[in-house]
Design a protein around this motif. Structure first.
Motif, PDB file in Angstrom:
ATOM      1  N   LEU A  84     -15.884 -28.859 -39.965  1.00  0.00           N
ATOM      2  CA  LEU A  84     -14.820 -29.304 -39.488  1.00  0.00           C
ATOM      3  C   LEU A  84     -14.937 -29.333 -37.881  1.00  0.00           C
ATOM      4  O   LEU A  84     -13.714 -29.189 -37.949  1.00  0.00           O
ATOM      5  CB  LEU A  84     -13.547 -30.390 -39.656  1.00  0.00           C
ATOM      6  N   ALA A  85     -14.758 -30.534 -36.212  1.00  0.00           N
ATOM      7  CA  ALA A  85     -14.994 -30.191 -35.631  1.00  0.00           C
ATOM      8  C   ALA A  85     -13.384 -31.593 -35.028  1.00  0.00           C
ATOM      9  O   ALA A  85     -13.713 -32.423 -35.580  1.00  0.00           O
ATOM     10  CB  ALA A  85     -16.456 -30.513 -34.179  1.00  0.00           C
ATOM     11  N   VAL A  86     -12.569 -30.876 -34.275  1.00  0.00           N
ATOM     12  CA  VAL A  86     -11.771 -31.087 -34.350  1.00  0.00           C
ATOM     13  C   VAL A  86     -11.248 -31.181 -33.229  1.00  0.00           C
ATOM     14  O   VAL A  86     -10.908 -30.635 -32.080  1.00  0.00           O
ATOM     15  CB  VAL A  86      -9.965 -30.790 -35.244  1.00  0.00           C
ATOM     16  N   ALA A  87     -10.141 -32.481 -32.480  1.00  0.00           N
ATOM     17  CA  ALA A  87      -9.792 -32.673 -30.744  1.00  0.00           C
ATOM     18  C   ALA A  87      -8.737 -32.044 -30.521  1.00  0.00           C
ATOM     19  O   ALA A  87      -7.034 -32.461 -31.740  1.00  0.00           O
ATOM     20  CB  ALA A  87     -10.155 -33.982 -30.640  1.00  0.00           C
ATOM     21  N   ALA A 147      -4.251 -26.127 -42.946  1.00  0.00           N
ATOM     22  CA  ALA A 147      -3.422 -26.355 -43.366  1.00  0.00           C
ATOM     23  C   ALA A 147      -3.974 -27.495 -44.702  1.00  0.00           C
ATOM     24  O   ALA A 147      -3.750 -27.633 -45.587  1.00  0.00           O
ATOM     25  CB  ALA A 147      -2.099 -26.256 -43.633  1.00  0.00           C
ATOM     26  N   ALA A 148      -4.239 -28.533 -44.172  1.00  0.00           N
ATOM     27  CA  ALA A 148      -4.393 -29.497 -44.669  1.00  0.00           C
ATOM     28  C   ALA A 148      -6.657 -29.700 -45.043  1.00  0.00           C
ATOM     29  O   ALA A 148      -6.718 -30.525 -46.152  1.00  0.00           O
ATOM     30  CB  ALA A 148      -4.163 -30.466 -43.537  1.00  0.00           C
ATOM     31  N   VAL A 149      -6.475 -29.232 -44.205  1.00  0.00           N
ATOM     32  CA  VAL A 149      -9.007 -29.321 -44.089  1.00  0.00           C
ATOM     33  C   VAL A 149      -9.294 -27.726 -45.671  1.00  0.00           C
ATOM     34  O   VAL A 149      -8.817 -26.941 -44.488  1.00  0.00           O
ATOM     35  CB  VAL A 149      -9.192 -29.344 -43.248  1.00  0.00           C
ATOM     36  N   PRO A 150     -10.032 -27.954 -46.058  1.00  0.00           N
ATOM     37  CA  PRO A 150     -10.459 -26.486 -46.590  1.00  0.00           C
ATOM     38  C   PRO A 150     -11.432 -25.819 -46.102  1.00  0.00           C
ATOM     39  O   PRO A 150     -11.566 -24.614 -46.383  1.00  0.00           O
ATOM     40  CB  PRO A 150     -10.311 -27.206 -48.161  1.00  0.00           C
ATOM     41  N   VAL A 151     -12.059 -26.548 -44.697  1.00  0.00           N
ATOM     42  CA  VAL A 151     -13.085 -26.114 -44.285  1.00  0.00           C
ATOM     43  C   VAL A 151     -12.820 -25.646 -43.396  1.00  0.00           C
ATOM     44  O   VAL A 151     -11.868 -25.701 -42.338  1.00  0.00           O
ATOM     45  CB  VAL A 151     -14.305 -27.588 -44.357  1.00  0.00           C
ATOM     46  N   PRO A 152     -13.597 -24.750 -42.546  1.00  0.00           N
ATOM     47  CA  PRO A 152     -13.571 -24.225 -41.745  1.00  0.00           C
ATOM     48  C   PRO A 152     -14.032 -24.762 -40.053  1.00  0.00           C
ATOM     49  O   PRO A 152     -14.410 -26.311 -40.142  1.00  0.00           O
ATOM     50  CB  PRO A 152     -14.565 -23.377 -40.971  1.00  0.00           C
ATOM     51  N   LEU A 153     -12.680 -25.093 -39.359  1.00  0.00           N
ATOM     52  CA  LEU A 153     -12.778 -25.549 -37.928  1.00  0.00           C
ATOM     53  C   LEU A 153     -12.853 -24.920 -36.752  1.00  0.00           C
ATOM     54  O   LEU A 153     -13.737 -24.273 -36.872  1.00  0.00           O
ATOM     55  CB  LEU A 153     -11.165 -25.753 -37.914  1.00  0.00           C
ATOM     56  N   VAL A 154     -13.674 -26.059 -36.370  1.00  0.00           N
ATOM     57  CA  VAL A 154     -14.974 -26.003 -35.165  1.00  0.00           C
ATOM     58  C   VAL A 154     -14.419 -26.098 -33.788  1.00  0.00           C
ATOM     59  O   VAL A 154     -13.675 -27.443 -33.697  1.00  0.00           O
ATOM     60  CB  VAL A 154     -16.073 -26.315 -35.526  1.00  0.00           C
ATOM     61  N   LEU A 155     -14.553 -25.753 -32.746  1.00  0.00           N
ATOM     62  CA  LEU A 155     -13.792 -26.332 -31.332  1.00  0.00           C
ATOM     63  C   LEU A 155     -14.760 -26.381 -30.667  1.00  0.00           C
ATOM     64  O   LEU A 155     -15.526 -25.353 -30.449  1.00  0.00           O
ATOM     65  CB  LEU A 155     -13.269 -25.329 -30.913  1.00  0.00           C
ATOM     66  N   HIS A 156     -14.871 -27.452 -29.671  1.00  0.00           N
ATOM     67  CA  HIS A 156     -15.969 -27.979 -29.466  1.00  0.00           C
ATOM     68  C   HIS A 156     -15.373 -27.653 -27.594  1.00  0.00           C
ATOM     69  O   HIS A 156     -13.712 -28.032 -27.794  1.00  0.00           O
ATOM     70  CB  HIS A 156     -16.409 -29.785 -29.538  1.00  0.00           C
ATOM     71  N   GLY A 157     -15.711 -27.756 -26.661  1.00  0.00           N
ATOM     72  CA  GLY A 157     -15.326 -28.043 -25.629  1.00  0.00           C
ATOM     73  C   GLY A 157     -14.643 -26.849 -24.993  1.00  0.00           C
ATOM     74  O   GLY A 157     -13.570 -26.564 -24.356  1.00  0.00           O
ATOM     75  N   SER A 158     -15.113 -25.785 -25.606  1.00  0.00           N
ATOM     76  CA  SER A 158     -14.455 -24.481 -24.890  1.00  0.00           C
ATOM     77  C   SER A 158     -14.551 -23.581 -23.985  1.00  0.00           C
ATOM     78  O   SER A 158     -13.537 -22.702 -23.796  1.00  0.00           O
ATOM     79  CB  SER A 158     -14.978 -23.567 -25.787  1.00  0.00           C
TER      80      SER A 158
END
Length: 281
Positions: free
Chosen positions: A169-172, A196-207
């Motif tokens: 999941l990509a998050v803002a 902590a709330a989401v079981p899948v790995p997080l993705v950072l866009h705009g890095s």
């Protein structure tokens, strides 16, 4: 070596408490530079082709074939990913071409439509053993991405992951696309809350707009995949400008594009070290 899957690279990064470098492809020189930079570090990275890039080239298949050919002749473990696809037909084409991961981007849609379309992408991908990244909380223009209204809500992120079955999941969380200056600061408390709330790995866009230290702090807080494009474009263009400035009579494009490719490879190797010398343990 043969293409590895993005799922394998996710697992490796999470097990090591490191970031997963994901670099956007624009043309053949980009692919070659990313592979060369990855080879110097011995680290697996993701080759990403965006819908905008597909539009520029007039189709996905030629650039996908070039990416696969470079990856298979490289000693680095590389995977192939479709980035920011808003067109489900393009998602299906990428899966048919053997991409091991795709991003369906429905961030500008209302929640029910984003869920419905993302579920369609997930169903198609999982049927062929691929994984899906989706986006919640628009990562938009320089100003909008820093407004509280476009940050990802942890509870909504957990609901979205459960409703769609996405694999990443990509998050803002404070970054923004296409920034030329590295002045954005990530909200590490928000990253930790979402992780902590989401079981899948997080993705950072705009890095590209985020300083190295802030990216590393984001990884320690729970970010995994880190997408980088504009920073690479800056380095490639700087290499071309430097060569043409020193040799203004050059007409052989290989000589100045090669300079851009070399500069880009240096930056890829540097960024891989930045992202993987972090441990969350």
């Amino acid at each position: 070596m043969p293409l590895v899957t993005t799922a394998e690279l996710f697992t490796r990064a999470r097990n090591r408490g490191q970031g997963l470098p994901a670099f956007n492809v624009l043309h053949l020189e980009t692919i070659e530079a990313i592979a060369a930079g990855a080879e110097r570090t011995g680290t697996g990275v993701v080759l990403q082709i965006s819908q905008n890039c597909v539009r520029y080239h007039g189709g996905l298949a030629p650039l996908a074939a070039a990416s696969r050919a470079v990856a298979e002749s490289s000693s680095a473990p590389l995977s192939l990913h479709l980035d920011h696809a808003e067109d489900l037909d393009l998602v299906r084409e990428a899966l048919d071409l053997g991409f091991s991961s795709v991003m369906y981007d429905g961030a500008t849609l209302d929640y029910p439509e984003n869920v419905a379309r993302t579920v369609t992408a997930v169903s198609a991908a999982h049927a062929v053993g691929a994984i899906v990244e989706a986006e919640l909380g628009e990562i938009g223009g320089k100003d909008g991405a820093h407004a509280p209204g476009v940050r990802t809500d942890p509870a909504e992120a957990a609901r979205f992951a459960a409703d769609t079955g996405v694999d990443a999941l990509a998050v803002a969380v404070g970054s923004s696309h296409a920034m030329l200056e590295r002045t954005a600061e990530l909200d590490t408390d928000l990253i930790a809350a979402i992780a902590a709330a989401v079981p899948v790995p997080l993705v950072l866009h705009g890095s590209s707009g985020v300083p190295d230290a802030s990216i590393q702090a984001g990884i320690r807080s729970g970010m995994v995949k880190v997408n980088i494009s504009t920073q690479l474009n800056k380095m490639f263009t700087a290499g071309v400008r430097e060569r043409l400035g020193a040799q203004p009579d050059l007409v052989d494009s290989r000589k100045y594009l090669g300079a851009g490719r070399d500069r880009l490879a240096d930056e890829v190797a540097r960024l891989v070290d930045v992202l993987t010398m972090v441990t969350t343990a």
